[in-house]
Design a protein around this motif. Structure first.
Motif, PDB file in Angstrom:
ATOM      1  N   LEU A 173       0.827  -1.207   0.000  1.00 25.87           N
ATOM      2  CA  LEU A 173       0.000   0.000   0.000  1.00 25.87           C
ATOM      3  C   LEU A 173       0.865   1.262   0.000  1.00 25.87           C
ATOM      4  O   LEU A 173       0.523   2.263  -0.637  1.00 25.87           O
ATOM      5  CB  LEU A 173      -0.933   0.002   1.216  1.00 25.87           C
ATOM      6  N   LYS A 174       1.996   1.192   0.695  1.00 17.99           N
ATOM      7  CA  LYS A 174       2.931   2.317   0.709  1.00 17.99           C
ATOM      8  C   LYS A 174       3.474   2.571  -0.695  1.00 17.99           C
ATOM      9  O   LYS A 174       3.645   3.736  -1.103  1.00 17.99           O
ATOM     10  CB  LYS A 174       4.068   2.031   1.682  1.00 17.99           C
ATOM     11  N   CYS A 175       3.738   1.521  -1.448  1.00 19.12           N
ATOM     12  CA  CYS A 175       4.197   1.683  -2.831  1.00 19.12           C
ATOM     13  C   CYS A 175       3.186   2.495  -3.631  1.00 19.12           C
ATOM     14  O   CYS A 175       3.553   3.418  -4.381  1.00 19.12           O
ATOM     15  CB  CYS A 175       4.403   0.324  -3.497  1.00 19.12           C
ATOM     16  N   LEU A 176       1.911   2.149  -3.483  1.00 20.78           N
ATOM     17  CA  LEU A 176       0.867   2.873  -4.214  1.00 20.78           C
ATOM     18  C   LEU A 176       0.745   4.311  -3.724  1.00 20.78           C
ATOM     19  O   LEU A 176       0.484   5.227  -4.513  1.00 20.78           O
ATOM     20  CB  LEU A 176      -0.470   2.150  -4.062  1.00 20.78           C
ATOM     21  N   GLN A 177       0.913   4.518  -2.436  1.00 20.77           N
ATOM     22  CA  GLN A 177       0.845   5.869  -1.883  1.00 20.77           C
ATOM     23  C   GLN A 177       1.953   6.752  -2.456  1.00 20.77           C
ATOM     24  O   GLN A 177       1.715   7.921  -2.816  1.00 20.77           O
ATOM     25  CB  GLN A 177       0.958   5.822  -0.362  1.00 20.77           C
ATOM     26  N   ILE A 178       3.156   6.212  -2.554  1.00 24.88           N
ATOM     27  CA  ILE A 178       4.286   6.989  -3.084  1.00 24.88           C
ATOM     28  C   ILE A 178       4.121   7.221  -4.583  1.00 24.88           C
ATOM     29  O   ILE A 178       4.364   8.315  -5.090  1.00 24.88           O
ATOM     30  CB  ILE A 178       5.615   6.267  -2.805  1.00 24.88           C
ATOM     31  N   GLY A 179       3.704   6.177  -5.298  1.00 26.25           N
ATOM     32  CA  GLY A 179       3.548   6.284  -6.741  1.00 26.25           C
ATOM     33  C   GLY A 179       4.838   6.036  -7.493  1.00 26.25           C
ATOM     34  O   GLY A 179       5.882   5.714  -6.910  1.00 26.25           O
ATOM     35  N   GLU A 180       4.770   6.197  -8.799  1.00 25.27           N
ATOM     36  CA  GLU A 180       5.927   5.973  -9.659  1.00 25.27           C
ATOM     37  C   GLU A 180       6.991   7.051  -9.449  1.00 25.27           C
ATOM     38  O   GLU A 180       6.660   8.218  -9.263  1.00 25.27           O
ATOM     39  CB  GLU A 180       5.507   5.948 -11.122  1.00 25.27           C
TER      40      GLU A 180
END
Length: 353
Positions: free
Chosen positions: A295-302
Motif C-alpha cells: 500500500l505504501k508503494c501505491l501511496q508513493i507512486g511511480e
C-alpha cells in the motif's frame, strides 16, 4: 573540428555492431572504433559502415581502453556506445548539442539504458555523452573522471548484453577485473556493488549478498546508487536465506526511503517469504506488514527519476501483488478491486509509453 563523434571500443562484436552503427547514421559526424583484438568480422563490418578503425591491444582496463579511443577524437562531444548497444531514441537531443567554446557551458550527458530482456523494466541511467577533454576512470564499470555536472537527456540506449548468450561469453571477465580493482581500492563501495551485481546476475546469491553487505558498510549516505544498493542487498539476503540480516537492514534503512517505492516493495517480498517460513505468526503479525508495504508503494507512486527503480513498482505491480494477497486471504472484494486497479494502471502505462 567535429561536432559529435561516436567513440567505441570493440572486440568480436560482429553479432550486433551493424545494428549499433546503423542506429547513429545521420546523427553523428564521425565514427571512431578502437578494436582490441577481434577475430571475427567486426573490423570489416565497421569499415563497411563508414567507421574509422584503429587497433590497440586490450589493456585489461576499460577506462584505459576508452581513453585511448577518446584520444583519437577531435569532437566537441563524444557519444559512447558499446557493440551490444544501439541508439534507441533521442537523436533530436543530440542534434541540438551546441559547439563548445565561447562560454558554452559543458556537462556530462546521461541517458537511459533499456535492457532487451526480462530486466528491461529497470530504470538505469549512465553517462554516455562526454564533452571534449573528459576521460574515464575505473578498471571496470568506468565512470567519467570530472567534476562537471551531469544532465539527464532524453536519450534511450538499447542493450542486450545481459541476455543469457551474451552473459555466458563475458562470464569471468568482469569478475576478474572487479577483484583486481578491489585489491587496489578495497574501500571503494562501487566496486563491491558491481561485484555483487555480477554474482546476482549469475544466480550466486550468497556471494552477491556478501559483496552488497560490504558495499553498504563502505557507502556514503549520498552515494548516487544507494537506493539500488540497499534494495539489492535486501533481495540478495532474502534469496540467500539470510533473513535476520535482511530484517535488520530494513530496520536500519526504513526512515531513509519514504520517497522510494522500490524499498517498500523489497520489504513486502521479504516479509512475505518470512511469513511462509513462519506460518504461526504469518496472518496476525507478518502479512499486515506485507500489506502495508505494498500500500505504501501505491501511496508513493511511480518515481521514474530514481536510478535502479523498476517500472510499475509504484503502480500496477504493487496493486497486482495486493490482489493476490487479498485473494489468498479470502478477501474476494478487495482482491477484485486491486486486480482491476492493476489492469487499469498497466493499460495507462502502456498508453503513456
Amino acid at each position: 573540428m567535429t561536432r559529435l563523434a561516436l567513440v567505441m571500443i570493440v572486440r568480436n562484436e560482429a553479432r550486433s555492431l551493424a545494428r549499433c552503427l546503423e542506429s547513429v547514421r545521420g546523427v553523428v559526424d564521425r565514427i571512431i572504433v578502437l578494436d582490441t583484438g577481434s577475430t571475427d568480422a567486426t573490423v570489416e563490418i565497421a569499415r563497411s559502415l563508414g567507421a574509422e578503425v584503429h587497433h590497440a591491444p586490450w589493456p585489461n582496463d576499460f577506462a584505459a581502453a576508452r581513453n585511448a579511443a577518446l584520444d583519437l577524437s577531435d569532437a566537441d562531444w563524444n557519444l559512447i556506445l558499446d557493440g551490444d548497444e544501439w541508439l534507441q531514441g533521442g537523436a533530436e537531443a543530440l542534434a541540438l548539442l551546441p559547439p563548445l567554446g565561447g562560454g558554452t557551458p559543458a556537462f556530462v550527458g546521461c541517458g537511459r539504458i533499456a535492457e532487451a530482456d526480462s530486466s528491461g523494466d529497470m530504470r538505469v541511467f549512465a553517462a554516455r555523452l562526454l564533452p571534449r577533454g573528459v576521460r574515464f576512470a575505473g578498471r571496470v564499470h568506468e565512470q567519467p573522471a570530472t567534476d562537471l555536472p551531469q544532465a539527464l537527456l532524453p536519450l534511450t540506449i538499447g542493450h542486450d548484453g545481459y541476455a543469457p548468450a551474451q552473459l555466458a561469453a563475458k562470464q569471468g571477465r568482469n569478475e576478474a577485473l572487479l577483484r583486481a580493482g578491489i585489491a587496489e581500492r578495497p574501500d571503494d563501495p562501487l566496486l563491491h556493488y558491481h561485484l555483487g551485481r555480477q554474482h546476482y546476475i549469475e544466480g550466486r546469491h550468497g556471494e552477491a549478498a556478501d559483496s552488497f553487505v560490504a558495499a553498504n558498510r563502505l557507502a556514503a549516505p549520498d552515494l548516487p546508487i544507494r537506493l539500488s544498493l540497499v534494495v539489492y542487498t535486501i533481495v540478495a539476503l532474502r534469496l540467500a536465506g539470510r533473513f535476520e540480516e535482511a530484517l535488520a537492514l530494513v530496520d536500519a534503512e526504513q526512515d531513509n526511503w519514504e520517497h522510494a517505492p522500490d524499498f517498500f516493495y523489497a520489504v513486502a517480498e521479504l516479509y512475505l517469504e518470512w511469513a511462509y517460513r513462519n506460518p504461526e505468526t504469518a496472518r496476525d503479525e507478518l502479512l499486515p506488514v506485507v500489506e502495508c508495504a505494498w500500500l505504501k508503494c501505491l501511496q508513493i507512486g511511480e518515481k521514474p527519476e530514481l536510478t535502479g527503480s523498476i517500472e510499475g513498482i509504484g503502480s500496477w505491480r504493487a496493486a497486482e501483488k495486493l490482489a493476490h494477497l487479498y485473494a489468498a486471504l479470502g478477501l474476494d472484494g478487495e482482491a477484485g478491486r486491486y486486480a482491476a486497479m492493476s489492469r487499469d494502471m498497466r493499460a495507462g502505462a502502456k498508453v503513456a509509453a
